[in-house]
Design an enzyme around this catalytic site. Structure first.
Site, mmCIF file in Angstrom:
data_model
loop_
_atom_site.group_PDB
_atom_site.id
_atom_site.type_symbol
_atom_site.label_atom_id
_atom_site.label_comp_id
_atom_site.label_asym_id
_atom_site.label_seq_id
_atom_site.Cartn_x
_atom_site.Cartn_y
_atom_site.Cartn_z
ATOM 1 N N CYS A 122 130.513 124.172 -57.451
ATOM 2 C CA CYS A 122 129.288 124.973 -57.559
ATOM 3 C C CYS A 122 128.144 124.179 -56.947
ATOM 4 O O CYS A 122 128.151 123.887 -55.764
ATOM 5 C CB CYS A 122 129.021 125.383 -59.003
ATOM 6 N N ARG A 146 128.938 124.915 -63.488
ATOM 7 C CA ARG A 146 129.526 126.252 -63.417
ATOM 8 C C ARG A 146 130.996 126.180 -62.999
ATOM 9 O O ARG A 146 131.833 126.942 -63.480
ATOM 10 C CB ARG A 146 128.729 127.133 -62.447
#
Length: 295
Positions: free
Chosen positions: A246, A251
């Site tokens: 990410c 994430r």
């Protein structure tokens, strides 16, 4: 690629709110609340939970996993031993809890789980909260040996282009090159100390598929069912091995958790250097879906 029993994988990696409430105060069971700021924790947390901000696992305020002996020192100071079962939760669909879970897995902690739904689900269910600020008795945490099977470095990422499945879990705007950093980044970091200022280019790693991280959770922040998750990743070639990335690895740790810990695929790695590192490397290939707004 080997896939373990889905039911078994989920049961090993997640606990429900009802299970957590029934087991509050159990010896050898430690709850950790994590996040960017301690304010929510101070207003009320799972009874007995300790606070460890995710940045406490970083050598730098935003990037760079701490060394094994520092990991051991941190957990010792928080009263956690190698044999404890650790249950982690946070706000925002357990985003930062999944990152801390990944840290524990990388350092080989034997029993670590997420509280399904995190803080939001616990509050929605009106489960007990405590405002006690805990000062746990120090424990002895032995220095762990890292597990390289869950972490990808930049050289491995470059070698994986065209050979493995690379999953970009950022927003479509970041993936395409329209945005250099996630929209939520600005207020969370002071000017001059922002991870997104590290990256010099926008775009994505060539061949990476864009599967935004937050598509895997329900409105109450619990994870979707195994069948729903399997359908969402149906187009992914898991047989080739998977690397998630990410912006700074948070994430992508969440998606790594879904693929490895819930769906049971065993060759899943998180590139925690992510775009903050890759976007500033010299001579590496970058793809963009559009030139508008890119650098």
């Amino acid at each position: 690629m080997r896939q373990s029993s889905k039911a078994g994988a989920r049961a090993a990696a997640l606990v429900s709110g009802s299970w957590a409430e029934d087991n509050l105060g159990t010896p050898g069971l430690v709850f950790i609340e994590t996040g960017n700021e301690q304010a929510d924790y101070l207003h009320g947390h799972v009874p007995g939970a300790v606070w460890i901000g995710w940045s406490e696992f970083q050598d730098d305020p935003t990037l760079g996993l701490i060394e094994p002996h520092k990991f051991a020192d941190l957990l010792s100071a928080k009263g956690i031993s190698n044999d404890d079962t650790v249950v982690i939760y946070s706000v925002a669909s357990n985003l930062l809890a999944a990152l801390v879970y990944w840290y524990f897995t990388y350092y080989g902690h034997r029993s670590v789980k997420l509280l399904d739904g995190g803080r939001r689900k616990w509050m929605l269910d009106k489960r007990p909260l405590s405002t006690d600020t805990l000062a746990p008795d120090p424990a002895v945490y032995h220095v762990p040996a890292p597990d390289p099977s869950v972490r990808a470095g930049r050289d491995e990422v470059l070698a994986a282009i065209g050979a493995a499945s690379i999953v970009d879990v950022r927003t479509p705007e970041e993936y395409s090159g329209l945005l250099l950093a996630p929209a939520f980044a600005g207020p969370a970091f002071a000017p001059g100390n922002s991870p997104y200022e590290v990256a010099q280019r926008s775009g994505h790693i060539p061949g990476a598929v864009n599967l935004p991280w937050d598509a895997v959770v329900n409105p109450d922040d619990t994870f979707k069912s195994d069948d729903e998750l399997t359908a969402q990743f149906a187009g992914l070639d898991v047989e080739a091995g998977v690397i998630t990335y990410c912006w700074v690895g948070a994430r992508s740790a969440h998606t790594w958790f879904v693929l490895r810990e819930l769906l049971g695929y065993d060759d899943i790695k998180n590139y925690d250097g992510s775009w903050a590192e890759y976007g500033s490397l010299l001579g590496v290939p970058v793809e963009r879906s559009t030139q508008k707004g890119s650098r």
